[in-house]
Design a protein around this motif. Structure first.
Motif, PDB file in Angstrom:
ATOM      1  N   LEU A 358       0.826  -1.209   0.000  1.00  0.00           N
ATOM      2  CA  LEU A 358       0.000   0.000   0.000  1.00  0.00           C
ATOM      3  C   LEU A 358       0.863   1.263   0.000  1.00  0.00           C
ATOM      4  O   LEU A 358       0.703   2.138  -0.870  1.00  0.00           O
ATOM      5  CB  LEU A 358      -0.917   0.018   1.224  1.00  0.00           C
ATOM      6  N   ILE A 359       1.788   1.362   0.936  1.00  0.00           N
ATOM      7  CA  ILE A 359       2.528   2.607   1.151  1.00  0.00           C
ATOM      8  C   ILE A 359       3.617   2.819   0.105  1.00  0.00           C
ATOM      9  O   ILE A 359       3.826   3.938  -0.370  1.00  0.00           O
ATOM     10  CB  ILE A 359       3.128   2.623   2.570  1.00  0.00           C
ATOM     11  N   ILE A 360       4.305   1.746  -0.282  1.00  0.00           N
ATOM     12  CA  ILE A 360       5.432   1.894  -1.211  1.00  0.00           C
ATOM     13  C   ILE A 360       5.022   1.611  -2.655  1.00  0.00           C
ATOM     14  O   ILE A 360       5.253   2.433  -3.546  1.00  0.00           O
ATOM     15  CB  ILE A 360       6.594   0.977  -0.792  1.00  0.00           C
ATOM     16  N   GLU A 361       4.401   0.464  -2.897  1.00  0.00           N
ATOM     17  CA  GLU A 361       4.077   0.103  -4.276  1.00  0.00           C
ATOM     18  C   GLU A 361       2.898   0.904  -4.832  1.00  0.00           C
ATOM     19  O   GLU A 361       2.940   1.365  -5.973  1.00  0.00           O
ATOM     20  CB  GLU A 361       3.783  -1.399  -4.368  1.00  0.00           C
ATOM     21  N   PHE A 362       1.848   1.066  -4.032  1.00  0.00           N
ATOM     22  CA  PHE A 362       0.659   1.753  -4.539  1.00  0.00           C
ATOM     23  C   PHE A 362       0.778   3.272  -4.454  1.00  0.00           C
ATOM     24  O   PHE A 362       0.561   3.986  -5.435  1.00  0.00           O
ATOM     25  CB  PHE A 362      -0.591   1.292  -3.799  1.00  0.00           C
ATOM     26  N   LEU A 363       1.143   3.790  -3.274  1.00  0.00           N
ATOM     27  CA  LEU A 363       1.202   5.241  -3.083  1.00  0.00           C
ATOM     28  C   LEU A 363       2.509   5.842  -3.598  1.00  0.00           C
ATOM     29  O   LEU A 363       2.602   7.058  -3.784  1.00  0.00           O
ATOM     30  CB  LEU A 363       1.019   5.595  -1.607  1.00  0.00           C
ATOM     31  N   GLY A 364       3.518   5.013  -3.857  1.00  0.00           N
ATOM     32  CA  GLY A 364       4.809   5.492  -4.330  1.00  0.00           C
ATOM     33  C   GLY A 364       4.728   6.422  -5.528  1.00  0.00           C
ATOM     34  O   GLY A 364       5.333   7.506  -5.523  1.00  0.00           O
ATOM     35  N   PRO A 365       3.995   6.050  -6.585  1.00  0.00           N
ATOM     36  CA  PRO A 365       3.895   6.934  -7.750  1.00  0.00           C
ATOM     37  C   PRO A 365       3.294   8.300  -7.433  1.00  0.00           C
ATOM     38  O   PRO A 365       3.705   9.304  -8.015  1.00  0.00           O
ATOM     39  CB  PRO A 365       2.984   6.148  -8.712  1.00  0.00           C
ATOM     40  N   VAL A 366       2.338   8.340  -6.509  1.00  0.00           N
ATOM     41  CA  VAL A 366       1.723   9.621  -6.132  1.00  0.00           C
ATOM     42  C   VAL A 366       2.759  10.526  -5.467  1.00  0.00           C
ATOM     43  O   VAL A 366       2.870  11.721  -5.780  1.00  0.00           O
ATOM     44  CB  VAL A 366       0.524   9.392  -5.184  1.00  0.00           C
ATOM     45  N   VAL A 367       3.538   9.945  -4.556  1.00  0.00           N
ATOM     46  CA  VAL A 367       4.569  10.721  -3.861  1.00  0.00           C
ATOM     47  C   VAL A 367       5.666  11.147  -4.843  1.00  0.00           C
ATOM     48  O   VAL A 367       6.148  12.281  -4.808  1.00  0.00           O
ATOM     49  CB  VAL A 367       5.171   9.905  -2.699  1.00  0.00           C
ATOM     50  N   GLU A 368       6.064  10.229  -5.736  1.00  0.00           N
ATOM     51  CA  GLU A 368       7.092  10.565  -6.732  1.00  0.00           C
ATOM     52  C   GLU A 368       6.634  11.691  -7.651  1.00  0.00           C
ATOM     53  O   GLU A 368       7.398  12.610  -7.960  1.00  0.00           O
ATOM     54  CB  GLU A 368       7.439   9.331  -7.568  1.00  0.00           C
ATOM     55  N   LEU A 369       5.380  11.619  -8.101  1.00  0.00           N
ATOM     56  CA  LEU A 369       4.848  12.672  -8.965  1.00  0.00           C
ATOM     57  C   LEU A 369       4.852  14.007  -8.226  1.00  0.00           C
ATOM     58  O   LEU A 369       5.202  15.050  -8.809  1.00  0.00           O
ATOM     59  CB  LEU A 369       3.423  12.311  -9.417  1.00  0.00           C
ATOM     60  N   THR A 370       4.493  13.980  -6.951  1.00  0.00           N
ATOM     61  CA  THR A 370       4.546  15.190  -6.133  1.00  0.00           C
ATOM     62  C   THR A 370       5.967  15.731  -6.065  1.00  0.00           C
ATOM     63  O   THR A 370       6.209  16.943  -6.160  1.00  0.00           O
ATOM     64  CB  THR A 370       4.038  14.896  -4.708  1.00  0.00           C
ATOM     65  N   GLY A 371       6.926  14.820  -5.932  1.00  0.00           N
ATOM     66  CA  GLY A 371       8.332  15.224  -5.892  1.00  0.00           C
ATOM     67  C   GLY A 371       8.775  15.884  -7.192  1.00  0.00           C
ATOM     68  O   GLY A 371       9.492  16.903  -7.156  1.00  0.00           O
ATOM     69  N   TYR A 372       8.356  15.330  -8.334  1.00  0.00           N
ATOM     70  CA  TYR A 372       8.707  15.937  -9.624  1.00  0.00           C
ATOM     71  C   TYR A 372       8.130  17.354  -9.735  1.00  0.00           C
ATOM     72  O   TYR A 372       8.795  18.276 -10.213  1.00  0.00           O
ATOM     73  CB  TYR A 372       8.189  15.080 -10.784  1.00  0.00           C
ATOM     74  N   LEU A 373       6.890  17.519  -9.292  1.00  0.00           N
ATOM     75  CA  LEU A 373       6.247  18.837  -9.358  1.00  0.00           C
ATOM     76  C   LEU A 373       6.965  19.841  -8.454  1.00  0.00           C
ATOM     77  O   LEU A 373       7.153  21.005  -8.824  1.00  0.00           O
ATOM     78  CB  LEU A 373       4.769  18.714  -8.964  1.00  0.00           C
ATOM     79  N   ILE A 374       7.371  19.377  -7.269  1.00  0.00           N
ATOM     80  CA  ILE A 374       8.092  20.258  -6.343  1.00  0.00           C
ATOM     81  C   ILE A 374       9.434  20.670  -6.937  1.00  0.00           C
ATOM     82  O   ILE A 374       9.864  21.834  -6.820  1.00  0.00           O
ATOM     83  CB  ILE A 374       8.285  19.566  -4.973  1.00  0.00           C
ATOM     84  N   MET A 375      10.113  19.729  -7.602  1.00  0.00           N
ATOM     85  CA  MET A 375      11.394  20.058  -8.240  1.00  0.00           C
ATOM     86  C   MET A 375      11.217  21.143  -9.302  1.00  0.00           C
ATOM     87  O   MET A 375      12.006  22.090  -9.388  1.00  0.00           O
ATOM     88  CB  MET A 375      12.009  18.798  -8.873  1.00  0.00           C
ATOM     89  N   ILE A 376      10.160  21.022 -10.109  1.00  0.00           N
ATOM     90  CA  ILE A 376       9.902  22.006 -11.168  1.00  0.00           C
ATOM     91  C   ILE A 376       9.614  23.382 -10.567  1.00  0.00           C
ATOM     92  O   ILE A 376      10.182  24.400 -10.984  1.00  0.00           O
ATOM     93  CB  ILE A 376       8.730  21.541 -12.059  1.00  0.00           C
TER      94      ILE A 376
END
Length: 470
Positions: A358-376
């Motif tokens: 749940l936390i790593i495999e499922f929610l991981g992409p959501v957190v990663e996408l948030t990270g990409y947006l924060i970097m931009i």
């Protein structure tokens, strides 16, 4: 350009959350990597054929029913059947389940293998769509073809279970090609455990770029497509790092539908395959749940070396559909069995494995996408935010590229399926580019899968096949 203090604090707050999350995930994957390294080195010797060869002659070697659900698999089904008919195993049957195909799959099978209709008593242990006919080959008595009305992959597998004769069954995709010794290797833990292991899964590798003749791999190679090469790396990381570590402690929730062996009695008692997008994972989670509720001491394991080669998507269009569907299937399985989540009644499955998925495999992409947006956003505003963006980027490189590179080195260090040094070099350098283009794409597609689930999207979607056999 300035940013208000309020928005700056929000940005940094979310950024720190992403940062801490990524550090924890990297730490978890590093632990899995170390476990995998020790486990692989412990398992592999210079000559590993000898112990498996003994299984050909042991009386306790269990007979297996090989189930191949096929819907419009005309392009790849012949190579799959030929590879299955040539495997090294004492006793087995091959059951092709034609799930209402609209192409010429059935006609090809009838003509090539000289199939004739037979009378077959079907034990209706699992409910399925009606079976229209059962065929048997005049050339190979252990080859059966079931022709049934369309009901989906889960329904086809349940029909195959009803028709099967043997206590264990293996599910194989219709476009897969097995190595000849794969069954001996994947069945070894089941045979040695005397029934304690109720499911065993092998590795899936990408067949694109390999030479396959008459259903047998004659030369292992890499595709020229960067998209396919990245999938090779992704599979190495998922199987050699993730599944070995989880299997070591009986935490495995996925046995790939492309190559997995199951105890038929336990699957029937658990209710068979369910009509979900991720029917393979859902069955494994349900088996874990059923075993815990029955208070039985059973295991589900992953064996790295037995390999099934399968065709990978070569276009963005079909890869996007596949990854979106996989993530939708993951969420569906977690949602159906949410009762297990953080539930001590289900032991390490409820307290470790389900939270991990749940936390790593499922929610991981959501957190990663948030990270990409924060970097931009951070790059746009500069100053302290620029330093934060650089820190996130370096972590994302470690999270993606460095761990994938480690998986490639792990492959070369142990299993060595790719004999050419140039192929390993190519995989190594491609893995370094993962964070720059491939991982952001898969993150987007997996997030789409979440949206599709919330929109209650059903079905698999069309997948084009080119075929990998000559």
């Amino acid at each position: 350009m300035n940013i208000s203090d309020a928005w700056g604090n929000v940005l940094l707050g979310i950024g720190w959350f992403v940062l801490i999350y990524m550090i924890l995930v990297i730490s978890f994957y590093t632990i899995l990597l170390v476990i995998s390294m020790f486990q692989l080195r412990k398992s592999y010797q210079l000559d590993d054929w000898e112990p498996y060869e003994e299984l050909l002659h042991l009386s306790q070697t269990k007979p297996v029913s090989i189930l191949v659900p096929a819907y419009n698999e005309s392009v790849g089904i012949m190579a799959t059947v030929r590879s299955l008919l040539s495997i090294e195993y004492p006793e087995y049957e091959v059951i092709i389940v034609n799930d209402g195909s609209t192409d010429d799959s059935l006609e090809k099978l009838i003509e090539t293998f000289q199939l004739v209709k037979i009378k077959w008593v079907i034990r209706q242990q699992l409910e399925t769509q009606p079976v229209k006919a059962v065929y048997q080959s005049k050339l190979y008595k252990n080859l059966l073809v079931v022709d049934k009305e369309n009901g989906g992959k889960a329904d086809a597998l349940n029909a195959g279970i009803n028709v099967s004769n043997f206590p264990y069954f293996c599910s194989i995709d219709g476009d897969s090609v097995l190595e000849r010794s794969a069954f001996l290797k994947v069945m070894k833990p089941i045979i040695e455990s005397d029934g304690d292991v109720i499911a065993s899964g092998g590795s899936i590798r990408i067949a694109n770029g390999c030479d396959i003749e008459s259903g047998e791999i004659v030369k292992i190679g890499l595709s020229r497509s960067p998209l396919v090469v990245m999938q090779v790396i992704e599979y190495l990381r998922a199987f050699l790092m993730g599944r070995i570590g989880l299997s070591r402690h009986n935490l495995l929730l996925i046995v790939s539908g492309a190559f997995g062996v199951f105890s038929k009695s336990w699957v029937i008692r658990a209710g068979g395959y369910a009509h979900t997008v991720g029917e393979d994972m859902e069955l494994v989670v349900r088996l874990h749940r059923f075993v815990k509720e029955e208070k039985a001491d059973k295991q589900i394991v992953y064996v790295p070396d037995p390999v099934s080669w399968t065709e990978a998507p070569e276009s963005m269009k079909y890869l996007r559909r596949q990854r979106s569907r996989w993530h939708r299937g993951l969420f569906e399985s977690l949602w159906i069995h949410k009762k297990l989540l953080f539930n001590p009644k289900y032991g390490s499955i409820g307290m470790v494995s389900m939270p991990y998925f749940l936390i790593i495999e499922f929610l991981g992409p959501v957190v990663e996408l948030t990270g990409y947006l924060i970097m931009i956003v951070s790059l746009l505003f500069g100053g302290v935010y620029l330093e934060f963006a650089i820190l996130l980027f370096l972590l994302s490189i470690f999270y993606g590229s460095i761990l994938s590179m480690s998986a490639v080195l792990l492959e070369e260090w142990t299993i060595r399926k790719y004999p050419k040094a140039s192929d390993i070099t190519k995989l190594f350098f491609y893995s370094l580019t993962e964070t720059l283009w491939y991982r952001p794409l898969t993150v987007l597609w997996r997030c789409e899968g979440i949206i599709d689930f919330l929109r209650k999207k059903r079905g698999w979607g069309e997948m084009a096949r080119k075929g990998v056999s000559k």
